[in-house]
Design an enzyme around this catalytic site. Structure first.
Site, PDB file in Angstrom:
ATOM      1  CG  ASP A  45     -15.692   4.303 -35.918  1.00 19.07           C
ATOM      2  OD1 ASP A  45     -15.839   4.607 -37.074  1.00 19.07           O
ATOM      3  OD2 ASP A  45     -15.508   5.044 -34.941  1.00 19.07           O
TER       4      ASP A  45
ATOM      5  CG  HIS B 216      -1.939  -1.015   1.064  1.00 18.33           C
ATOM      6  ND1 HIS B 216      -2.932  -1.257   2.004  1.00 18.33           N
ATOM      7  CD2 HIS B 216      -2.205  -1.923   0.209  1.00 18.33           C
ATOM      8  CE1 HIS B 216      -3.767  -2.247   1.599  1.00 18.33           C
ATOM      9  NE2 HIS B 216      -3.319  -2.637   0.735  1.00 18.33           N
TER      10      HIS B 216
ATOM     11  CB  CYS C 157      -6.018  -0.178   5.172  1.00 13.00           C
ATOM     12  SG  CYS C 157      -4.523  -0.972   5.138  1.00 13.00           S
TER      13      CYS C 157
ATOM     14  CD  GLU D   7      -1.697   3.919   3.403  1.00  9.69           C
ATOM     15  OE1 GLU D   7      -1.357   3.207   2.370  1.00  9.69           O
ATOM     16  OE2 GLU D   7      -2.955   4.249   3.635  1.00  9.69           O
TER      17      GLU D   7
ATOM     18  CB  THR E  23     -28.260  10.656 -26.691  1.00  8.67           C
ATOM     19  OG1 THR E  23     -27.430  11.415 -27.540  1.00  8.67           O
ATOM     20  CG2 THR E  23     -29.442  11.578 -26.491  1.00  8.67           C
TER      21      THR E  23
ATOM     22  NE  ARG F   6     -28.868   5.572 -33.554  1.00  5.10           N
ATOM     23  CZ  ARG F   6     -29.503   6.276 -34.510  1.00  5.10           C
ATOM     24  NH1 ARG F   6     -30.725   6.652 -34.244  1.00  5.10           N
ATOM     25  NH2 ARG F   6     -29.035   6.364 -35.693  1.00  5.10           N
TER      26      ARG F   6
ATOM     27  N   GLY G 228     -21.574   5.303 -30.304  1.00  4.82           N
ATOM     28  CA  GLY G 228     -21.551   6.665 -30.780  1.00  4.82           C
ATOM     29  C   GLY G 228     -22.544   7.701 -29.773  1.00  4.82           C
TER      30      GLY G 228
ATOM     31  CD  GLU H 115     -12.987   4.373 -26.471  1.00  2.01           C
ATOM     32  OE1 GLU H 115     -12.670   3.922 -27.749  1.00  2.01           O
ATOM     33  OE2 GLU H 115     -12.071   4.094 -25.661  1.00  2.01           O
TER      34      GLU H 115
HETATM   35  C1  AOF Z   1      -4.681  -0.515  -1.762  1.00  2.00           C
HETATM   36  N1  AOF Z   1      -3.503   0.247  -1.649  1.00  2.00           N
HETATM   37  O1  AOF Z   1      -2.407   2.013  -0.923  1.00  2.00           O
HETATM   38  C2  AOF Z   1      -4.227   1.266   0.326  1.00  2.00           C
HETATM   39  C3  AOF Z   1      -5.418   0.510   0.060  1.00  2.00           C
HETATM   40  O2  AOF Z   1      -6.419  -6.125  -1.006  1.00  2.00           O
HETATM   41  P1  AOF Z   1      -5.482  -5.590  -0.138  1.00  2.00           P
HETATM   42  O3  AOF Z   1      -5.197  -6.231   1.188  1.00  2.00           O
HETATM   43  O4  AOF Z   1      -4.385  -5.081  -0.813  1.00  2.00           O
HETATM   44  O5  AOF Z   1      -6.383  -4.213   0.589  1.00  2.00           O
HETATM   45  C4  AOF Z   1      -7.099  -3.368  -0.219  1.00  2.00           C
HETATM   46  C5  AOF Z   1      -7.851  -2.465   0.620  1.00  2.00           C
HETATM   47  O6  AOF Z   1      -7.080  -1.408   1.368  1.00  2.00           O
HETATM   48  C6  AOF Z   1      -8.353  -1.458  -0.289  1.00  2.00           C
HETATM   49  O7  AOF Z   1      -9.716  -1.819  -0.736  1.00  2.00           O
HETATM   50  C7  AOF Z   1      -8.630  -0.114   0.619  1.00  2.00           C
HETATM   51  O8  AOF Z   1      -9.719  -0.200   1.338  1.00  2.00           O
HETATM   52  C8  AOF Z   1      -7.375  -0.137   1.571  1.00  2.00           C
HETATM   53  N2  AOF Z   1      -6.218   0.735   1.122  1.00  2.00           N
HETATM   54  N3  AOF Z   1      -5.586  -0.608  -0.838  1.00  2.00           N
HETATM   55  O9  AOF Z   1      -4.966  -1.583  -2.453  1.00  2.00           O
HETATM   56  C9  AOF Z   1      -3.265   1.008  -1.050  1.00  2.00           C
HETATM   57  N4  AOF Z   1      -4.035   2.161   1.078  1.00  2.00           N
HETATM   58 ZN    ZN Z   2      -3.163  -0.139   3.643  1.00  2.00          ZN
END
Ligand code: AOF
Ligand code: ZN
Length: 354
Positions: A193, A44, A68, A46, A288, A285, A283, A281
């Site tokens: 396209d 994560h 978390c 942090e 809208t 319609r 068209g 992406e």
């Molecule tokens: C993230 N990245 O930097 C932070 C998260 O599946 P896990 O164990 O990695 O946990 C995911 C959860 O952790 C995510 O749903 C969110 O609530 C919290 N924070 N998750 O993947 C991060 N800070």
């Molecule tokens: Zn975390």
């Protein structure tokens, strides 16, 4: 917080369905460590910022999501911040994930100073699909992407639309695709396209987005999305009474054929397949119809500085709204893409409970 949000964006295409998160550690106003969540299942933001900083004692951690409180794929960030001696945490929004939330309370109980709400609008917009999935589950977050002339036309009077926007906007469009679980088009655009709807840009997505054709009653089995090597990543949504016939025509290549009468039903079917974000992406319609049904949550509007006079309008006529009754959408982003202009607006921002 602006720095944390900018860092978070580096995880685009790599972390979904988890959130985009950036974290900055400061002491005496100086950055002493910063990082972002780079890969689904990985560290994560942090934890990565702490790892990048030899000594975070007394520091402030600024992060765009509440740290978390859970042991998930990685240990709880709240505990890591406490253990590192961080004194203050500034987080933009609460974490809506029932398994992970509550870190702010853990931090406060440990005596840290916690401030919530700074940059909450930008943070909510950045992680809209993550927040929608947690707060309003049942259908994906839906974004429309349109590239028009100044007079709002998608194509000239001959029907030619390639290319209204310039190279920077086209590269941006591929970057954008990488961050969505699915890329959708209506039947008309699919035929006109014959797009590949693959990602061929600066970011390689961790999982190739689904390619979705809102076909309703007409399916052209020869289209690229049904016949190329990626057909197993294609979904075609058709009326229930023709589902079995279409499945016989294109199912052999691995295409998923889903019966869905109406847009809402189509979105619910995509949700069941795990799609949490859908980029439409074209068209005009289809766009809208989604706007008219109240099912468009975001618009990415790329405007090229040309006038076409007569052509295909991006947004068809809908029920009238008086100026007094018109509600403003939230501005998410406004910037230049080469000579083109990008405007990103959300119908409403989705916030977790505080
Ligand atoms: C993230 N990245 O930097 C932070 C998260 O599946 P896990 O164990 O990695 O946990 C995911 C959860 O952790 C995510 O749903 C969110 O609530 C919290 N924070 N998750 O993947 C991060 N800070
Ligand atoms: Zn975390």
């Amino acid at each position: 917080m602006d720095r944390a949000l900018a860092l978070a964006l580096n995880g685009w295409g790599r972390v979904a369905p988890n959130p985009l998160v950036g974290a900055v550690l400061l002491r005496d106003g100086q950055v002493i460590g910063e990082a972002f969540h780079a890969e689904f299942g990985g560290a994560h933001a942090e934890a990565a910022a702490l790892a990048a900083c030899p000594d975070a004692a007394g520091a402030t951690c600024v992060v765009n999501l509440e740290p978390c409180a859970h042991q998930g794929k990685t240990p709880p960030c709240a505990e890591a911040l406490i253990a590192a001696g961080v004194r203050r945490v500034v987080a933009a929004i609460r974490d809506p994930d029932p398994a992970a939330r509550g870190g702010a309370d853990v931090l406060r109980r440990a005596g840290l100073q916690v401030e919530l709400g700074i940059g909450d609008q930008a943070a909510a917009a950045l992680n809209a699909p993550f927040l929608w999935a947690a707060v309003r589950p049942g259908r994906p977050f839906v974004a429309l992407k349109v590239a028009t002339s100044l007079d709002g036309l998608l194509a000239d009077a001959d029907g030619k639309s390639q290319w209204i926007s310039g190279p920077e906007a086209r590269e941006y469009a591929h970057w954008l695709r990488a961050g969505f679980d699915a890329i959708g088009v209506g039947h008309e655009t699919a035929v006109k396209d014959n797009p590949e709807l693959t990602v061929r840009g600066p970011v390689s997505p961790r999982v190739a987005p689904w390619r979705v054709v809102f076909a309703r009653r007409r399916v052209e089995p020869g289209l690229r999305v049904f016949t190329d090597g990626m057909a197993a990543r294609t979904v075609v949504l058709v009326a229930a009474d023709i589902r079995d016939r279409v499945a016989r025509e294109v199912g052999g290549a691995g295409v998923t054929v889903v019966a869905a009468d109406g847009l809402q039903a189509g979105l619910e079917a995509l949700w069941t397949l795990g799609v949490r974000s859908l980029l439409l992406e074209g068209g005009g319609r289809l766009a809208t119809a989604f706007l008219g049904a109240g099912l468009a949550d975001r618009v990415y509007w790329i405007q090229a500085p040309v006038w076409l006079g007569t052509g295909v309008p991006a947004f068809g006529a809908r029920d009238p709204v008086t100026l007094d009754g018109a509600r403003a959408w939230a501005i998410v982003e406004r910037r230049a893409l080469g000579r083109d202009s990008l405007l990103v607006v959300d119908r409403e921002l989705c916030f977790p409970a505080s």
